[in-house]
Design an enzyme around this catalytic site. Structure first.
Site, short mmCIF file in Angstrom:
data_model
loop_
_atom_site.label_atom_id
_atom_site.label_comp_id
_atom_site.label_asym_id
_atom_site.label_seq_id
_atom_site.Cartn_x
_atom_site.Cartn_y
_atom_site.Cartn_z
N ASP A 103 -15.22 11.06 -19.79
CA ASP A 103 -16.22 10.70 -19.22
C ASP A 103 -16.34 9.28 -19.49
OD1 ASP A 103 -19.08 9.84 -18.20
OD2 ASP A 103 -20.58 10.86 -19.70
N ILE A 104 -16.85 8.11 -18.71
CA ILE A 104 -16.85 6.46 -18.81
C ILE A 104 -17.92 6.18 -19.02
CG2 ILE A 104 -16.18 4.70 -18.06
CD1 ILE A 104 -13.52 6.99 -18.59
N GLU A 155 0.82 -1.20 -0.06
CA GLU A 155 -0.12 0.14 -0.08
C GLU A 155 0.79 0.82 -0.22
OE1 GLU A 155 -2.88 1.76 -1.25
OE2 GLU A 155 -3.84 -0.35 -0.43
N ASP A 196 -22.16 8.70 -12.97
CA ASP A 196 -22.60 7.35 -12.31
C ASP A 196 -21.82 7.07 -11.39
OD1 ASP A 196 -20.46 5.28 -13.99
OD2 ASP A 196 -20.67 6.51 -14.85
N SER A 249 -6.95 2.08 -5.01
CA SER A 249 -5.46 2.56 -3.84
C SER A 249 -4.98 3.43 -4.56
CB SER A 249 -5.00 1.70 -2.75
OG SER A 249 -5.86 1.05 -1.58
N ASP A 277 1.33 3.92 -2.92
CA ASP A 277 0.66 5.31 -2.85
C ASP A 277 2.26 7.33 -2.89
OD1 ASP A 277 -1.10 5.11 -1.67
OD2 ASP A 277 -1.18 4.96 -0.13
#
Length: 592
Positions: free
Chosen positions: A546-547, A304, A573, A505, A308
């Site tokens: 836009d997806i 993690e 959405d 993540s 990051d």
């Protein structure tokens, strides 16, 4: 009963008893009916065992601070960008002197010595024997263990916490006290090997279908980006510049909770491999909060923290980056979040952007945790009022599953992403076109109501879907995610080994890097940074790709799996929010 009259002598006696009882009259403050998944009772502690207790006092004017935050964060407002100082926030967030005096007086009468804590004195904290805590709160504290309900290999953490099935406080203090912690609200730990133990990685196949609808697509990228998405692919897709940032005051923060660590040697190897145009010696500044650490020994790195760090420093070229190590492994999640917020509220020069990749799926929470979530969320409101962009991963459990203690399918989201004062980032994959990642968390919160900046957008969306998923979600809840970014096939280096990661993540630090680079240009022109992002995002949907392909079915737990969930569609959405970042369009929307 209406019309009931008491004899005068009885009435006077009742008044006398009430006067004698005073603040001793008690009411049931909180209780839980369901123990959340992963927790188990293991017996009572010894009577002389010590428990650390915090009593949260009611803020003077949380609603007023919310109104002010939305005002200073909304493009077009006369006060846009006029972020608050600590003293200005204190006028809203500090408890009243009456609250402090009333609760302090009660504790003193019970021979409890409390200390005022928190950025604005919003807590009274003390350590007392468990037996005394039981008497003080009419409670019965019990030891609990915890093991991850989403991982068959997770080991139980013995005597993880002390909780009570119910507690009570004097009735005349109910207007002053909002929370007692620990009590009935269970607070899980964070798994050292990644995101919170209640987030899990998913590897299910893409369940969407290819669409022929026309919408704004991300920029073209090399074909190799279909299978591996290093920084160069993100630069191509989103138009992210590789030119170095120039403003040393513009800082990007990476929060690391509970002993998730990042090695500088891994970062150097990553930059050498994937950003050869940068100095391999580029690194981060360690910020320790509540004794947080970041050891550099062999094998110390977590997936993690490495992800990051590498996808902030490796994307936001030369933006100064702080690694904010919060607390240790034995601190519960809600306390770690509070510690993070309090650091951001009180530090003289906070980072302008902070990305956090940890969260808890709402389905694993119960109503007992609502007070803790609200307390943490209000702390984030105070932090964002300073002009800080707080970004959180939306979670990796898709659209939902079964709630704690239930077997019926419901759709929900995750915390803290559901907090209305943070920006929540979902995941997409693919390049021709980008599509929603099937695991990406999104939907409508069961604990936080819809904020005003979402009203027009979400009302329009709900009208467009009609009866889809009717009865399975809270249509008046805070909707997430707000935005999305790539979150699959992300290469990183951990403990000297190259691996490919997936999850929101990855998406959160990628979007945070975009925001930091825009802030760099704003600072260079003497303009305020973007601050709390959501009003800006909802006012500028044209600034994002836009997806319109892909879906996010429910993924947890196994007996609730299915295809019910959310599909990507035009404009906002619950699968991808407004879509992925278009750097040049965001710069234009920011007035540059």
């Amino acid at each position: 009963m209406p019309g009931l009259k008491l004899p005068a002598t009885v009435f006077i006696l009742l008044l006398q008893l009430q006067a004698l009882a005073g603040s001793v009259l008690r009411y049931r403050e909180s209780n839980f009916d369901v123990i959340p998944p992963g927790f188990a009772q293991v017996g009572k502690p010894s009577s002389d065992a010590t428990i650390d207790v915090r009593i949260a006092l009611r803020a003077r004017n949380n609603l007023g601070l919310q109104t002010k935050l939305y005002e200073i964060s909304s493009p077009g407002s006369a006060t846009y960008g006029q972020y608050l100082t600590q003293d200005q926030i204190k006028l809203y967030a500090a408890p009243s002197s009456d609250s402090v005096a009333a609760v302090s007086s009660w504790l003193q009468s019970q021979n409890v010595s409390a200390t005022s804590t928190g950025p604005f004195g919003e807590y009274l904290s003390f350590s007392i024997p468990v037996s005394k805590a039981n008497d003080l709160l009419s409670a019965e504290y019990t030891n609990f263990t915890y093991s991850s309900p989403s991982s068959s290999t997770s080991q139980a953490i013995q005597t993880w916490g002390l909780y009570t099935s119910a507690y009570s406080i004097p009735t005349d203090l109910s207007e002053h006290i909002t929370l007692v912690h620990p009590s009935t609200a269970f607070a899980p730990p964070v798994n050292r090997n990644g995101r919170t133990v209640l987030f899990r990685k998913a590897s299910l196949p893409y369940r969407g279908t290819s669409s022929t609808k026309v919408s704004t697509r991300a920029n073209t990228a090399p074909e190799s980006c279909e299978t591996l998405v290093p920084p160069s692919c993100l630069q191509s897709l989103y138009g992210i510049p590789s030119t170095p940032a120039t403003q040393s005051s513009n800082i990007l923060g990476v929060s690391s909770l509970q002993s998730n660590w990042a090695l500088e040697s891994d970062l150097e190897a990553f930059l050498t491999e994937y950003r050869p145009d940068m100095s391999p010696n580029t690194t981060f500044t360690l910020i320790s909060v509540e004794n947080g650490t970041n050891p550099q020994g062999t094998g110390d790195a977590s997936f993690e923290a490495s992800l990051d760090v590498q996808y902030t420093i490796g994307i936001a070229t030369d933006v100064p980056t702080s690694f904010i190590a919060v607390a240790d492994i034995d601190t519960d999640f809600f306390t770690s979040l509070t510690d993070l917020a309090e650091y951001l509220i009180t530090v003289d020069e906070p980072p302008q952007v902070v990305t956090t990749s940890y969260g808890i799926t709402e389905g694993f929470l119960t109503a007992s945790e609502a007070g803790l979530m609200e307390q943490v969320c209000n702390s984030f409101m105070q932090a964002t009022s300073r002009g800080i962009s707080l970004l959180f991963a939306s979670g990796d459990d898709g659209a939902g599953g079964c709630t704690a203690g239930a077997t019926n399918l419901t759709l929900f989201t995750a915390f803290p992403g559901a907090c209305p004062y943070v920006t929540t980032v979902g995941s997409v994959t693919g390049i021709s076109p980008e599509v929603a990642s099937n695991f990406s968390g999104g939907g409508f919160s069961n604990y936080f109501s819809r904020p005003t900046y979402q009203d027009t957008t979400i009302s329009s969306y709900l009208s467009s879907i009609g009866s889809v998923n009717a009865g399975l979600y809270n249509s008046s809840g805070r909707a997430v995610p707000d935005i999305a970014a790539q979150g699959e096939n992300i290469p990183i280096i951990v403990n000297g080994r190259q691996v490919s990661e997936l999850g929101t993540s990855a998406s959160s630090p990628i979007f945070a890097s975009v925001v930091s680079l825009v802030n760099d240009r704003l600072v260079a022109e003497g303009k305020p940074v973007l601050g709390f992002l959501n009003p800006f995002i909802y006012s500028n949907p044209q600034a994002f790709f836009d997806i319109i392909d892909g879906s996010t079915p429910g993924l947890i737990p196994a007996d609730c799996n299915g295809t019910v969930g959310w599909s990507a569609s035009e404009r906002w959405d619950p699968a991808t929010g407004f879509g992925t970042p278009n750097f040049d369009a965001i710069v234009t929307a920011a007035g540059l």
